[in-house]
Enzyme design. Structure first.
Site, PDB file in Angstrom:
ATOM      1  N   ASP A  55      -8.491   4.972  11.510  1.00  0.00           N
ATOM      2  CA  ASP A  55      -7.147   5.359  11.639  1.00  0.00           C
ATOM      3  C   ASP A  55      -7.035   6.775  11.066  1.00  0.00           C
ATOM      4  O   ASP A  55      -6.065   7.487  11.250  1.00  0.00           O
ATOM      5  CB  ASP A  55      -5.880   4.389  11.000  1.00  0.00           C
ATOM      6  CG  ASP A  55      -5.674   3.304  12.023  1.00  0.00           C
ATOM      7  OD1 ASP A  55      -5.821   3.675  13.287  1.00  0.00           O
ATOM      8  OD2 ASP A  55      -5.099   2.433  11.638  1.00  0.00           O
TER       9      ASP A  55
ATOM     10  N   SER B 127      -5.996  -8.309   7.219  1.00  0.00           N
ATOM     11  CA  SER B 127      -5.465  -6.783   7.495  1.00  0.00           C
ATOM     12  C   SER B 127      -4.908  -6.914   9.114  1.00  0.00           C
ATOM     13  O   SER B 127      -5.830  -7.070  10.176  1.00  0.00           O
ATOM     14  CB  SER B 127      -6.567  -5.874   7.295  1.00  0.00           C
ATOM     15  OG  SER B 127      -5.962  -4.556   7.754  1.00  0.00           O
TER      16      SER B 127
ATOM     17  N   ARG C 203      -1.457   5.731  17.254  1.00  0.00           N
ATOM     18  CA  ARG C 203      -1.559   6.818  16.151  1.00  0.00           C
ATOM     19  C   ARG C 203      -1.176   8.270  16.343  1.00  0.00           C
ATOM     20  O   ARG C 203      -0.560   8.830  15.527  1.00  0.00           O
ATOM     21  CB  ARG C 203      -2.968   6.689  15.811  1.00  0.00           C
ATOM     22  CG  ARG C 203      -3.598   5.516  14.934  1.00  0.00           C
ATOM     23  CD  ARG C 203      -2.485   4.769  14.338  1.00  0.00           C
ATOM     24  NE  ARG C 203      -2.786   3.474  13.488  1.00  0.00           N
ATOM     25  CZ  ARG C 203      -2.159   2.406  13.257  1.00  0.00           C
ATOM     26  NH1 ARG C 203      -0.776   2.497  13.503  1.00  0.00           N
ATOM     27  NH2 ARG C 203      -2.580   1.469  12.383  1.00  0.00           N
TER      28      ARG C 203
ATOM     29  N   ASP D  69       0.831  -1.245  -0.146  1.00  0.00           N
ATOM     30  CA  ASP D  69      -0.150  -0.049   0.049  1.00  0.00           C
ATOM     31  C   ASP D  69       0.849   1.336   0.112  1.00  0.00           C
ATOM     32  O   ASP D  69       0.610   1.957  -0.867  1.00  0.00           O
ATOM     33  CB  ASP D  69      -0.887   0.114   1.067  1.00  0.00           C
ATOM     34  CG  ASP D  69      -2.025  -1.159   1.124  1.00  0.00           C
ATOM     35  OD1 ASP D  69      -1.865  -1.907   0.350  1.00  0.00           O
ATOM     36  OD2 ASP D  69      -3.090  -0.903   1.523  1.00  0.00           O
TER      37      ASP D  69
END
Length: 405
Positions: free
Chosen positions: A125, A179, A96, A16
């Site tokens: 996210d 994922s 994060r 990605d």
């Protein structure tokens, strides 16, 4: 969206973000800086350097943030006993804000005016990264390719990579169908068969923890030492915050501790099924509540429990840098001044059992009062009669009125 002059990309080196890197270069025709953080995910992050160099990146930031992550983010969160919707220990959520902070700091350091991330437009996210970035640098430009490009499938990403000479590392077994996200606190799994909430996760999915049924038949006992709400030693051995969490992950995983399978409510309004392994965090939470049970005043402990769901939701939704989270943190941290002492635990086949807790100077547990034996006048049981009558007054008045119906 204005034309950026330099972009800082949160870069993992996977499919990605490798595609995003090339796509940003082509679309905006400006330098892209890459930032890769080691948060304890267990992968060699230095391997991303040649991948970024192969795509012409000149400014590459690869940082070991494991101690910073646990000391400044994980431990403060555990002082609050934070848990989202009764089960989730916020392993992805708490990572994060640190990444967002470093993206903004690197942008300022390198003269960048934009940051970019690989979060999809359906998840949490994107919100966490961007709320964090805007809180720290209000005028920063955020580029989130997943929200407006047409490379919206794995097949299209692979085709783009192959047509642009982006090297792809293919695993012989085809790779994980999930994922996944990992850091020093947890590893998460979403997607694949987990999108059916009735389907049981396959046994091979779990990576950090043994099946509790196959965990050792001999339990493990250990003692955690707390100072102001944080674990500072295990079995008498002084450790840094990251070392503590790494040790607890290892022993907890060996004994099958920390697996959960939940359906959670994302901030964007979607229900999502996820599986998590948080062995060290599960042990920390149990031990922290145990030491608080003898060192915190009753009403302080109850107030903390009332505030905790709000605090946990702020972290889950991306408001780490919001003034209300900072205010709550001050209250929580102040409550931890007397949270000192030791907790003795037993780990056995997926369970964490508290065997004992003690605090030499800060314990509020008085055995003279708590005893069922003769307390030598430390507590007058006769006082309970008046206490009960006063608290029953409104109930008795209400009962008289109810009797009229």
């Amino acid at each position: 969206m204005s034309q950026p002059s330099k972009i800082v990309l949160a870069y993992s080196g996977g499919l990605d973000t490798s595609v995003i890197l090339k796509w940003l270069q082509d679309r905006y025709q400006c330098p892209v800086v890459t930032f890769t953080a080691d948060l304890g995910q267990g992968e060699e992050v230095e391997s991303v350097r040649p991948k970024a160099e192969a795509l012409g990146v000149e400014e590459i930031f690869i940082e070991d943030l494991r101690e910073t992550f646990v000391r400044d983010y994980v431990f403060p969160m555990f002082r609050a006993n934070a848990i989202y919707e009764g089960e989730y220990l916020l392993g992805t959520s708490i990572a994060r804000p640190l990444i967002a902070r470093r993206l903004v700091e690197i942008a300022e350091q390198t003269g960048g005016d934009a940051i970019s991330h690989g979060a999809t437009g359906k998840g949490n996210d994107q919100v966490r990264f961007e709320l964090g970035a805007y809180a720290l640098k209000p005028d920063i430009q955020v580029i989130a390719p997943w929200r407006f490009w047409d490379l919206n499938s794995r097949e299209k990403l692979i085709a783009y990579a192959e047509s642009n000479g982006i090297p792809i590392t293919r695993k012989q077994d085809g790779g994980s169908p999930y994922s996944m996200d990992a850091n020093a606190l947890h590893i998460s799994y979403e997607g694949g068969e987990l999108e059916d909430p009735w389907a049981e996760p396959e046994a091979a999915m779990w990576r950090w923890t043994r099946d509790p049924r196959e965990a050792p038949d001999t339990p493990l006992e250990l003692t955690l030492t707390f100072a102001h709400g944080d674990v500072v030693a295990i079995d008498g051995e002084a450790m840094t915050p990251y070392q503590v969490l790494a040790r607890l992950n290892a022993v907890g995983g060996e004994h099958g501790i920390g697996r959960i399978d939940i359906v959670e409510n994302r901030y964007v309004g979607i229900k999502s099924r996820g599986c998590y392994e948080t062995p060290g965090g599960t042990i920390l939470l149990k031990a922290h509540r145990a030491i608080e049970s003898i060192t915190l005043d009753r009403e302080v402990a109850h107030l903390k429990d009332e505030l905790m769901p709000r605090y946990a939701k702020l972290i889950y939704n991306g408001y780490w840098f919001a003034p209300e989270r900072k205010l709550l943190q001050k209250v929580i941290d102040d409550s931890q001044r007397p949270v000192n002492g030791e907790v003795r635990l037993r780990l056995y086949k997926g369970n964490v059992e508290v065997l004992g807790r003690r605090s030499e100077f800060d314990s509020l547990f008085d055995p003279r009062i708590a005893t069922f034996e003769d307390d030598a006048g430390a507590y007058s049981q006769a006082d309970a009669a008046g206490f009960i009558k006063l608290n029953a007054l409104r109930l008795r008045l209400g009962a008289h009125l109810t009797g009229r119906d």
